[in-house]
Design an enzyme around this catalytic site. Structure first.
Site, PDB file in Angstrom:
ATOM      1  CB  SER A  62      -0.934  -0.016   1.252  1.00 55.11           C
ATOM      2  OG  SER A  62      -1.997   0.909   1.223  1.00 55.11           O
ATOM      3  CD  GLU A  63      -0.855   3.804  -3.383  1.00 49.36           C
ATOM      4  OE1 GLU A  63      -0.805   2.453  -3.380  1.00 49.36           O
ATOM      5  OE2 GLU A  63      -1.728   4.353  -4.118  1.00 49.36           O
ATOM      6  CG  ASN A  64      -0.906   4.205   2.868  1.00 54.79           C
ATOM      7  OD1 ASN A  64      -1.010   3.315   2.187  1.00 54.79           O
ATOM      8  ND2 ASN A  64      -1.325   4.378   4.174  1.00 54.79           N
TER       9      ASN A  64
END
Lengths: 215, 234
Positions: A46-48
């Site tokens: 998840s890119e966060n």
């Protein structure tokens, strides 16, 4: 007849391989996590700032500090790690993620992708989409074949691009198309959705494509 | 002896805020945003701000507050889709936005903090993001030059901090906070737990205190959840 959203996600899950690190976009791509084959080890990024994303929490166990890139509450797994946005995009831009599955507004026959902006209308931003398509080895688009009756598979995208020559595979409710983004092979229809016909696809597709033998 | 600890957000920002300044604000969505410091900037009335932040809060929360009061002139962001007021002000021409791919934004901030004025990336090549920017070929592929970012003030949120300014973040609330802490003339941190030096394990520190100039203890963060998603108990 055509594939449902869940059937499209199920088809996209067949692109997964054991040991893959995968980033799933918002919408239908998120559903792909429901169809990871048992016994296959796939880590979702998840890119966060999270690798090894678990399912949604039980009610009452939501943690505001534990969300995915869609801002949804999620949970940890034994394999989970957390990191900064810079490290997260080093994974993405550095080519360490095996597969990116994302949605699209338009895809062109050469692999160009538009999915972030409608001038004068939709002001949202590209988030991590431009980084994902530029950096991830294999890019799979899952989308409806048409929008309000208009084709989304085009000769050339009319909306602002997210990336040029980036899409490897397109899964729609009517079928599956391969794109030779690096070469000159163009787009090929390789599978028909349940109940879909070649005529139906031809009527709803602007892009030029060849049809794989046997279809 | 230098004391980095301030009694509250307003005191910690005293003397730092000027009209037209550039402000970096940590967080992803509403996760890990420096709530108390954002509210104090809003209350100060400072205006014409350029704000570098991945998102713009939601209506009435986080940076959304400063949109209501029209204190923001320009945003440098990757995604602002959760904020209706932002869309309206942008379409009405009241606000400009430099849409920056999320990874490029993270790297621009990291570079700015590390004294790197520019770098090349594949992200955005062939799109509007690359318009007007230098392109260069490396090893047969095309790359676009992006500039490092450095702000007048950065405001960040951490889980734990000590009075020296050493910080530890929690889970996905880390996001942009560590890079932003390095990339401003003055960095102000709010922490949920403030402890004495020696109480944090040096091996666990994510932002060394050299990057943090001022710190406040903020144990009452409201920590909003944007999308509360759950699964049924079996």
């Amino acid at each position: 007849m055509a594939w449902t959203r869940d059937q499209m996600a199920e088809r996209a899950a067949r692109e997964l391989r054991d040991g893959f690190y995968v980033n799933l976009g918002i919408g239908i791509p998120t559903l792909v996590s429901n169809y990871i084959p048992k016994g296959m080890n796939v880590q979702l990024q998840s890119e966060n700032g999270m690798l090894g994303m678990g399912p949604f929490p039980y009610e009452g166990e939501e943690d505001a500090d534990l969300i995915n890139a869609g801002k949804q509450t999620v949970t940890e797994l034994p394999t989970t790690s957390f990191f900064s946005s810079a490290d997260s995009f080093a994974m993405i831009r550095g080519g360490h993620i095996n597969l990116s599955i994302l949605g699209a507004m338009q895809v062109a026959e050469n692999g160009d992708l538009a999915n972030w902006m409608i001038p004068g209308k939709m002001v949202k931003g590209m988030g991590g989409a431009m980084d994902l398509v530029a950096g991830v080895k294999r890019v799979v688009v899952v989308m409806e074949h048409t929008a309000k009756g208009k084709p989304k598979l085009l000769k050339k995208c009319t909306l602002p691009l997210t990336g040029t020559k980036v899409v490897d595979l397109v899964i729609t409710d009517l079928g599956v198309f391969e794109i030779d983004k690096a070469g000159s092979g163009g787009m090929t229809l390789v599978e028909l959705a349940d109940g879909a016909t070649l005529e139906e696809i031809a009527e709803n597709t602007e892009a030029a494509y060849s049809v794989a033998s046997g279809l | 002896m230098v004391n980095k600890v301030y009694p509250d957000a307003t005191a910690a920002l005293d003397g730092l805020l000027k009209d037209g300044m550039t402000l970096m604000s940590g967080g992803f969505g509403l996760c890990g945003i420096p709530e108390a410091l954002i509210d104090a900037v809003a209350t100060s009335g400072v205006k014409d701000l350029t704000v570098i932040s991945n998102n713009a809060g939601v209506d009435g929360i986080g940076l959304g507050v400063m949109l209501e009061t029209r204190q923001i002139k320009k945003m440098v962001s990757s995604y602002v889709g959760e904020n209706q007021l932002f869309a309206q002000q942008f379409l009405d021409g009241l606000l400009t936005v430099e849409f920056t791919p999320q990874g490029t934004l993270a790297e621009r901030i990291r570079a700015g903090g590390a004294g790197i004025p520019a770098f090349f990336t594949k992200t955005g090549v062939g799109t509007t993001v690359a318009e007007g920017k230098e392109l260069r070929e490396f090893d047969g592929a095309e790359y676009v030059m992006e500039r490092g970012l450095f702000a007048d003030v950065a405001i960040v949120h951490a889980w734990k901090g000590d009075t020296e300014g050493n910080l530890i973040y929690r889970k996905t609330a880390r996001n942009f906070n560590p890079m932003m802490a390095t990339a401003a003339e003055v960095t102000v941190a709010e922490v949920e737990h403030l402890v004495e030096p020696g109480e944090l394990d040096p091996d666990q520190i994510m932002t060394p205190g050299i990057f943090v100039d001022r710190i406040i203890h903020f144990p009452t963060a409201s920590k909003h959840i944007e999308q509360r998603t759950t699964r049924p108990r079996q």
